[in-house]
Motif scaffolding. Structure first.
Motif, PDB file in Angstrom:
ATOM      1  N   ARG A 228       0.846  -1.190   0.000  1.00 30.76           N
ATOM      2  CA  ARG A 228       0.000   0.000   0.000  1.00 30.76           C
ATOM      3  C   ARG A 228       0.886   1.246   0.000  1.00 30.76           C
ATOM      4  O   ARG A 228       2.097   1.150   0.179  1.00 30.76           O
TER       5      ARG A 228
ATOM      6  N   SER B 209      -0.966  -5.518   3.632  1.00 27.89           N
ATOM      7  CA  SER B 209      -2.233  -5.680   4.341  1.00 27.89           C
ATOM      8  C   SER B 209      -2.414  -7.114   4.826  1.00 27.89           C
ATOM      9  O   SER B 209      -1.870  -8.061   4.241  1.00 27.89           O
TER      10      SER B 209
ATOM     11  N   ASP C 270      -6.256  -1.029  -2.582  1.00 28.56           N
ATOM     12  CA  ASP C 270      -7.443  -1.883  -2.486  1.00 28.56           C
ATOM     13  C   ASP C 270      -7.077  -3.360  -2.582  1.00 28.56           C
ATOM     14  O   ASP C 270      -7.933  -4.204  -2.869  1.00 28.56           O
ATOM     15  N   ASP C 271      -5.795  -3.683  -2.386  1.00 32.70           N
ATOM     16  CA  ASP C 271      -5.322  -5.078  -2.359  1.00 32.70           C
ATOM     17  C   ASP C 271      -5.511  -5.788  -3.692  1.00 32.70           C
ATOM     18  O   ASP C 271      -5.955  -6.941  -3.749  1.00 32.70           O
TER      19      ASP C 271
ATOM     20  N   ARG D 274      -4.931  -8.942   4.422  1.00 34.45           N
ATOM     21  CA  ARG D 274      -5.534  -9.698   3.329  1.00 34.45           C
ATOM     22  C   ARG D 274      -4.464 -10.198   2.357  1.00 34.45           C
ATOM     23  O   ARG D 274      -4.521 -11.345   1.893  1.00 34.45           O
ATOM     24  N   THR D 275      -3.484  -9.358   2.058  1.00 37.95           N
ATOM     25  CA  THR D 275      -2.424  -9.745   1.141  1.00 37.95           C
ATOM     26  C   THR D 275      -1.527 -10.810   1.755  1.00 37.95           C
ATOM     27  O   THR D 275      -1.144 -11.785   1.087  1.00 37.95           O
TER      28      THR D 275
ATOM     29  N   ASN E  12      -3.383  -0.685  -5.676  1.00 39.02           N
ATOM     30  CA  ASN E  12      -2.599  -1.288  -4.592  1.00 39.02           C
ATOM     31  C   ASN E  12      -3.241  -1.062  -3.231  1.00 39.02           C
ATOM     32  O   ASN E  12      -3.213  -1.942  -2.361  1.00 39.02           O
TER      33      ASN E  12
ATOM     34  N   ALA F 190      -3.987  -9.303  -4.036  1.00 36.74           N
ATOM     35  CA  ALA F 190      -4.726 -10.304  -3.266  1.00 36.74           C
ATOM     36  C   ALA F 190      -6.033 -10.685  -3.955  1.00 36.74           C
ATOM     37  O   ALA F 190      -6.433 -11.860  -3.968  1.00 36.74           O
TER      38      ALA F 190
END
Length: 295
Positions: free
Chosen positions: A34, A40, A278-279, A42-43, A276, A282
Motif C-alpha cells: 500500500r 495488508s 485496495d489489495d 488480506r495480502t 494497490n 490479493a
C-alpha cells in the motif's frame, strides 16, 4: 517514495490464466505494498494461501536487497526476491541480516563509465548514484530519495574508477537524476543516448532513471529463475504498476496492471486489477485459488 498519482480502477478486469499457475511474480511499491508501505493482512493471507497451494511467490522489484525488510518482516521471510530490476536474486529466508545473494547480474565498470559519459553529454546537469552489493554511493548533487545514507559521496567517475576502493564490489545498477526534465522525457532521451549499451527504465515519479547491464531486467532474470524450475511463461502470473514492470508483464503468460498503473503498464498487461491500496494483488490471487477449487 510515493509513485505517480494515477487514475485508479475500482474493479478488476481479470481474465483467468489460460494455464495452471505455478508462480506469482509481483512488484512491490505501488503494487503489493500500500502507499504507506504496509502489507495488508488480506495480502499476507493470500500469499500464504498461494504457497500452501503449491504456487511459488517471487517479489520482483527495483529495490536493493537491503530494502526488503518491508516484505520479509511481514510475510515471515518467505521466498526469493529479484532486486535491482533483475540485477540480483536474494534469499529472504531468515533474519534481515542473513538475507543472501543467490544470483548477481552486474553492469561492468567500463560500461557504467561509458553510460555516465553519454548521459552527461546528452543531459547536462544529470547527477549519478552507483548501487553496489555493499550499498549506495553517489555524487554530491544527487538527491537521496530514501532514508539510506550514502557509503561514499564522490563524482561518479571516481566511484567507478578501476583503482577505487569499491572496485571489488559488483555494480548492480546506476541511478541518474535530473532536476529539470520530466520523467518520461528523461527516459526517452537516455534510451536514445545510451542505445544498446545498457538497459534503462524508471519507477519513480521524479526524473530518476535506473540503469542496468544490457539485457538485464525484471523479465530476463525472472525468465532465468523460472527456467531453472521448469516453469514456462504460460504458468506465470505477474503484477506491476510502472515502466520497469512492462517487460515482465509482457513476458508472463498472464499479467495484471494495477488500478493505479502508468499507461504504458496498462497497455502491456493482459488484464487489470484494482489499485494497490485496495489489495489488487490479493484480489487476483483469491480468484486464482477459488478457480482451482472449482475445477
Amino acid at each position: 517514495m510515493r509513485k505517480n498519482a494515477r487514475v485508479t480502477s475500482t474493479r478488476p478486469e481479470a481474465p483467468a490464466p489460460a494455464h495452471r499457475t505455478r508462480l506469482i511474480a509481483t512488484d512491490l511499491d505501488g503494487t503489493l505494498l500500500r502507499d504507506d508501505k504496509s502489507v495488508s493482512p488480506r495480502t499476507v493471507a493470500a500469499l500464504a494461501a498461494a504457497e500452501e497451494a503449491g504456487v511459488e511467490v517471487f517479489f520482483v522489484t527495483g529495490r536493493p536487497a537491503r530494502w526488503m525488510d518491508v516484505v520479509s518482516d511481514h510475510v515471515h521471510g518467505h521466498g526469493l526476491a529479484i532486486c535491482g530490476n533483475g540485477a540480483a536474486v536474494v534469499d529472504l529466508h531468515g533474519d534481515a541480516g542473513s538475507h543472501s545473494f543467490v544470483k548477481i547480474r552486474a553492469i561492468e565498470r567500463e560500461v557504467a563509465t561509458e553510460v555516465v559519459e553519454l548521459l552527461r553529454a546528452a543531459a547536462p546537469g544529470t547527477a549519478f548514484a552507483v548501487e553496489r552489493t555493499t550499498g549506495i554511493h553517489h555524487e554530491l548533487a544527487y538527491p537521496p530519495l530514501h532514508l539510506d545514507p550514502a557509503v561514499t559521496i564522490a563524482p561518479a567517475e571516481k566511484l567507478l574508477a578501476e583503482d577505487s576502493e569499491l572496485a571489488d564490489h559488483p555494480v548492480l545498477k546506476l541511478l541518474a537524476h535530473h532536476s529539470e526534465l520530466s520523467p518520461d522525457a528523461f527516459l526517452a532521451l537516455a534510451r536514445t543516448a545510451i542505445g544498446g549499451a545498457a538497459n534503462v527504465t524508471r519507477s519513480s515519479p521524479t526524473a530518476l532513471l535506473e540503469i542496468s547491464a544490457a539485457g538485464v531486467s525484471k523479465a530476463s532474470t525472472l525468465a532465468l529463475c523460472c527456467a531453472e524450475r521448469g516453469i514456462t511463461p504460460d504458468e506465470v502470473v505477474a503484477f506491476g504498476d510502472m515502466p520497469n514492470d512492462v517487460e515482465m508483464l509482457s513476458w508472463a503468460g498472464t499479467s495484471y496492471a494495477m488500478g493505479n498503473a502508468h499507461p504504458d503498464v496498462v497497455a502491456a498487461a493482459s488484464g487489470r486489477t484494482v489499485a494497490n491500496n485496495d489489495d489488487g494483488v490479493a484480489v487476483i490471487i483469491e480468484q486464482i485459488l477459488a478457480d482451482r477449487l472449482a475445477s
